[in-house]
Design an enzyme around this catalytic site. Structure first.
Site, PDB file in Angstrom:
ATOM      1  CG  ASP A 141      -2.177   3.072   8.133  1.00 31.81           C
ATOM      2  OD1 ASP A 141      -1.198   2.584   7.540  1.00 31.81           O
ATOM      3  OD2 ASP A 141      -2.809   4.044   7.712  1.00 31.81           O
ATOM      4  CE1 TYR A 295      -1.964   3.987  -3.392  1.00 35.38           C
ATOM      5  CE2 TYR A 295      -3.159   3.333  -5.370  1.00 35.38           C
ATOM      6  CZ  TYR A 295      -2.882   4.274  -4.391  1.00 35.38           C
ATOM      7  OH  TYR A 295      -3.519   5.475  -4.400  1.00 35.38           O
TER       8      TYR A 295
END
Length: 416
Positions: A141, A295
């Site tokens: 992130d 993912y």
């Protein structure tokens, strides 16, 4: 010579290069004749006294970690509360450390992990136990404070930009008789770094992605739909990239699934791409396809960034050096020296300045209309995705390693 053992643990969502950091940690420690134990499933393994002895792994296996995705020792989403609320758990950690002569604890994770390492360091000091705690940065992130970027982000950013560029060619080829709008969902709960990275896929005003939706800007459905229609009218098709964490003006997540919260207390998000695709189809009558790579974004070691790999290894090695230098409650952070040529170094940062802080996209990185990135964002992002760090291949597929993970004999009663 320093005596004692070093305990390494992985935390939170893994990245394409977190095992490269582990490789850096173990390699540096071996060179300094320090034994490295690893906790299975992160802090849970430490609490359960479920430890493995990395000394039983071959040099070749440790080197191969650098090109293997996933979490070699297992990771977890498990949030320790305050020292007051979870004192018994923190004291259990110290009991495990004492039992196995752990004098250095390296916790490889994001904001919450930095907070845990900081709390453990404070309890150890208050208990007069000689322990040095180091937070090792990791997150796709890119929202860790102090560090210029987070190891793991560059590879996920590269995967995102490549995927959007390739999918855009597909959409352009079929737009005349099939899909007119494609929606790609990027991870990012509160910070839109990965969505921004998709902006690297195109250079011109009519290049994909045509619209990027960031958590830093409120989602306005009427404006969004009007812009989609305008792009389709002008270009013939439209590619949208949306961060999973986009919110409406009242602060509610557009894609909150209603599935409660995760182990860190975060709302479970559930599919912003299909939601947006449905709204475009219903409101504009256009054929839409969407993708939620989930993912795939964080495990795509086959398309890893060389910059990211280099930094992941570097923070692992630096973490060991800082630990042996007794730089307690510290994190090795990436500092950018220059953009062009791109140069960086690793410097120590206090965990107190990292823990539970969140780095969002600067306003200067967001285009004035809120649907794209600026030249400043490109200057920041491009060096992070540079370089190809392909893994070795065998029979047409990447050749990854599985460790033996030989357990260490337990010395304490089982943790409930």
């Amino acid at each position: 010579m320093a005596t004692g053992n070093l305990l390494y643990a992985q935390s939170g969502g893994v990245t394409a290069v977190i095992n490269a950091t582990a490789s850096g940690v173990i390699t540096e420690a071996r060179e300094r004749r320090i034994r490295v134990l690893a906790a299975r499933e992160g802090i849970l393994g430490a609490l359960r006294e479920d430890l493995v002895d990395t000394a039983r792994e071959s040099i070749a296996s440790i080197r191969a970690l650098a090109h293997t995705p996933g979490g070699a020792f297992g990771s977890c989403r498990y949030k320790l509360k305050s020292l007051e609320e979870d004192r018994a758990k923190y004291e259990r950690l110290l009991d495990v450390f004492r039992a196995h002569d752990v004098r250095w604890f390296l916790y490889n994770g994001g904001n919450d992990s930095a907070d845990t390492a900081l709390k453990v360091s404070r309890l150890a000091a208050a208990s007069a136990y000689p322990l040095t705690c180091i937070g090792v940065p990791k997150t796709i992130d890119n929202d860790l404070a102090v560090t210029d970027c987070s190891p793991g982000f560059g590879s996920a950013a590269k995967y995102t930009a490549v995927s959007v560029r390739e999918a855009a060619l597909d959409v352009a080829a079929m737009a005349g008789s099939s899909t007119r709008v494609f929606v790609y969902e990027a991870m990012g709960r509160h910070a839109g770094w990965l969505a921004a990275a998709a902006g690297l896929a195109g250079d011109g005003a009519d290049d994909a992605p045509h619209l990027i939706l960031f958590p830093e800007r409120a989602y306005d459905e009427a404006d969004f739909l009007a812009r989609v229609q305008a792009v389709v009218d002008r270009v013939g098709w439209c590619v949208v990239v949306a961060s999973e964490g986009i919110r409406t003006a009242d602060g509610g997540f557009v894609a909150e699934s209603g599935g409660g919260t995760d182990a860190f207390g975060h709302a479970q998000l559930g599919g912003v791409a299909p939601y947006l695709a449905g709204r475009v189809k219903d409101a504009l009558g256009l054929k839409v396809h969407w993708a939620t790579p989930d993912y795939l974004q964080r495990s795509a070691r086959h398309i890893a960034s060389q910059t990211d790999l280099d930094q992941a290894i570097a923070v692992g090695r630096a973490a060991v050096r800082y630990a042996l230098e007794r730089r307690n409650a510290t994190m090795p952070a990436v500092r950018r020296v220059s953009d062009n040529p791109y140069r960086w170094t690793i410097e120590p940062a206090p965990l107190a300045r990292v823990a539970n802080r969140e780095k969002k996209m600067p306003a200067a990185f967001l285009r004035r209309d809120g649907y794209g990135i600026t030249a400043a964002a490109r200057r920041y992002l491009q060096p992070l995705v540079r370089g190809e760090a392909y893994p070795p291949y065998r029979d047409g597929l990447p050749a990854y390693v599985s460790l033996k993970n030989t357990p260490v004999a337990k010395k304490l009663p089982d943790w409930p």
